[in-house]
Design an enzyme around this catalytic site. Structure first.
Site, PDB file in Angstrom:
ATOM      1  N   ARG A  34      -3.623   2.972   0.511  1.00 20.89           N
ATOM      2  CA  ARG A  34      -2.904   4.151   0.014  1.00 20.89           C
ATOM      3  C   ARG A  34      -3.597   5.422   0.452  1.00 20.89           C
ATOM      4  O   ARG A  34      -4.754   5.410   0.829  1.00 20.89           O
ATOM      5  CB  ARG A  34      -2.845   4.114  -1.519  1.00 20.89           C
ATOM      6  CG  ARG A  34      -1.945   3.041  -2.068  1.00 20.89           C
ATOM      7  CD  ARG A  34      -1.894   3.110  -3.581  1.00 20.89           C
ATOM      8  NE  ARG A  34      -1.269   4.332  -4.036  1.00 20.89           N
ATOM      9  CZ  ARG A  34      -1.871   5.261  -4.776  1.00 20.89           C
ATOM     10  NH1 ARG A  34      -3.131   5.117  -5.139  1.00 20.89           N
ATOM     11  NH2 ARG A  34      -1.240   6.333  -5.147  1.00 20.89           N
ATOM     12  N   LYS A  73     -12.032  -3.894  -8.891  1.00 24.38           N
ATOM     13  CA  LYS A  73     -10.745  -4.066  -8.201  1.00 24.38           C
ATOM     14  C   LYS A  73     -10.778  -5.327  -7.341  1.00 24.38           C
ATOM     15  O   LYS A  73     -11.704  -5.514  -6.555  1.00 24.38           O
ATOM     16  CB  LYS A  73     -10.506  -2.838  -7.325  1.00 24.38           C
ATOM     17  CG  LYS A  73      -9.256  -2.886  -6.468  1.00 24.38           C
ATOM     18  CD  LYS A  73      -8.982  -1.508  -5.872  1.00 24.38           C
ATOM     19  CE  LYS A  73      -7.830  -1.540  -4.881  1.00 24.38           C
ATOM     20  NZ  LYS A  73      -7.404  -0.193  -4.452  1.00 24.38           N
ATOM     21  N   ARG A 128     -12.031   8.000 -16.911  1.00 23.21           N
ATOM     22  CA  ARG A 128     -13.307   8.621 -17.282  1.00 23.21           C
ATOM     23  C   ARG A 128     -13.935   7.770 -18.378  1.00 23.21           C
ATOM     24  O   ARG A 128     -13.849   8.098 -19.568  1.00 23.21           O
ATOM     25  CB  ARG A 128     -13.064  10.059 -17.712  1.00 23.21           C
ATOM     26  CG  ARG A 128     -12.384  10.843 -16.595  1.00 23.21           C
ATOM     27  CD  ARG A 128     -11.942  12.206 -17.046  1.00 23.21           C
ATOM     28  NE  ARG A 128     -12.955  13.212 -16.820  1.00 23.21           N
ATOM     29  CZ  ARG A 128     -12.858  14.468 -17.274  1.00 23.21           C
ATOM     30  NH1 ARG A 128     -11.836  14.831 -17.987  1.00 23.21           N
ATOM     31  NH2 ARG A 128     -13.801  15.330 -17.016  1.00 23.21           N
TER      32      ARG A 128
HETATM   33  C1  BTN Z   1      -4.738   0.290  -1.663  1.00 23.38           C
HETATM   34  O1  BTN Z   1      -5.080   1.309  -1.049  1.00 23.38           O
HETATM   35  O2  BTN Z   1      -5.249  -0.062  -2.718  1.00 23.38           O
HETATM   36  C2  BTN Z   1      -3.610  -0.559  -1.096  1.00 23.38           C
HETATM   37  C3  BTN Z   1      -4.096  -1.501  -0.054  1.00 23.38           C
HETATM   38  C4  BTN Z   1      -3.001  -2.367   0.528  1.00 23.38           C
HETATM   39  C5  BTN Z   1      -3.501  -3.258   1.640  1.00 23.38           C
HETATM   40  C6  BTN Z   1      -2.460  -4.244   2.094  1.00 23.38           C
HETATM   41  S1  BTN Z   1      -3.172  -5.563   3.031  1.00 23.38           S
HETATM   42  C7  BTN Z   1      -1.584  -6.115   3.470  1.00 23.38           C
HETATM   43  C8  BTN Z   1      -0.770  -4.875   3.778  1.00 23.38           C
HETATM   44  N1  BTN Z   1      -0.978  -4.460   5.156  1.00 23.38           N
HETATM   45  C9  BTN Z   1      -1.599  -3.275   5.245  1.00 23.38           C
HETATM   46  O3  BTN Z   1      -1.910  -2.691   6.302  1.00 23.38           O
HETATM   47  N2  BTN Z   1      -1.844  -2.802   4.020  1.00 23.38           N
HETATM   48  C10 BTN Z   1      -1.359  -3.691   2.975  1.00 23.38           C
END
Ligand code: BTN
Length: 257
Positions: free
Chosen positions: A53, A117, A247
């Site tokens: 993201r 996470k 927080r």
């Molecule tokens: C985040 O930023 O938390 C979301 C990460 C999402 C990663 C997944 S892996 C499969 C799919 N392909 C990608 O390039 N990104 C998502």
């Protein structure tokens, strides 16, 4: 809403790749070339250009993760942020079924266990030639995460035993299908309710960076469209997308439970 057994349509058109740039990108490129059926999925064991993201890279080492993208054609005007909450709810069900643990969800789309996470969700979408969404999930499944990444964990690390990526996909695909079908027939409310039950965000003091700037307050609820509602005195401010940190008194990434 645990559904064991095989999915009917989600993941039936399945592309398995050992290594790929980005599973989301593979589906997107295929869509440019041909009509791709709803539920088409790409599963890879490694990504060399995984996308996260907010324009970040998603670290996708071999042997550890399940990197999966699923194409959906959501009803017009119904996708928004709720699809990423829906994916989180389905993942939570799948991990609970496999491990017996109680995973949590941190708004908008981080999947957490033991205060760390273990998965992130990236939903990309558009309307051309019809409304589409690619739900991408990066899930840390096997092994353990090195100590230098204190905010991250794997499902296996939390379960105390090795969890198999095939087994996870075999449980996740029917869970995602079931939640998607329920969303199509019943709308956002059941997804929002399941998300609330898994939330580690609600009730916490949060700091959010939204389009309008920094917002602090107590995360009171989510709206039915998936927006986070942050209480500031007599006002409740909806945050539709953005970055939220909790927080916590111990400075952690997420509460332990
Ligand atoms: C985040 O930023 O938390 C979301 C990460 C999402 C990663 C997944 S892996 C499969 C799919 N392909 C990608 O390039 N990104 C998502």
């Amino acid at each position: 809403m645990d559904r064991l057994g095989a999915s009917r349509w989600l993941g039936k058109d399945l592309t398995r790749l050992d290594s790929v740039g980005s599973t989301n990108q593979v589906l997107r490129e295929r869509m440019r070339q041909e009509e791709v059926p709803a539920g088409a999925a790409v599963v890879a064991g490694r990504q060399t250009a995984g996308r996260g993201r907010m324009g970040r890279a998603w670290w996708s080492p071999p042997d550890q993760g399940l990197y999966v993208s699923v194409l959906l054609y959501p009803p017009p005007l119904r996708q928004g942020g709720i699809l990423s909450l829906l994916a989180g709810v389905a993942l939570t069900d799948a991990v609970r079924t496999l491990t017996g643990l109680s995973p949590g969800l941190k708004w908008p789309n981080d999947a957490v266990m033991g205060g760390r996470k273990y998965a992130g969700i990236l939903v990309e979408g558009g309307t051309d030639p019809r409304p589409w969404a690619i739900v991408g999930m990066g899930i840390n499944v096997r092994g353990t995460v090195p100590e230098e990444f204190p905010q991250a964990t794997t499902i296996s690390q939390q379960a105390g035993r090795e969890i198999d990526r095939e087994g996870l996909w075999g449980t996740l695909a029917p869970a995602l299908e079931a939640w998607y079908e329920r969303w199509e027939s019943e709308g956002n409310a059941p997804v929002a309710e399941a998300w609330r039950r898994a939330s580690v965000t609600l009730g916490q003091e949060v700091e959010a960076w939204a389009a309008s700037g920094r917002i602090t307050g107590i995360a009171e609820d989510i709206a039915e469209d998936g927006a986070l509602l942050i209480r500031q005195g007599s006002r409740c401010i909806p945050v539709i997308s953005g970055e939220v940190s909790l927080r916590l008194a111990n400075g952690g990434y997420a509460p332990e439970s």
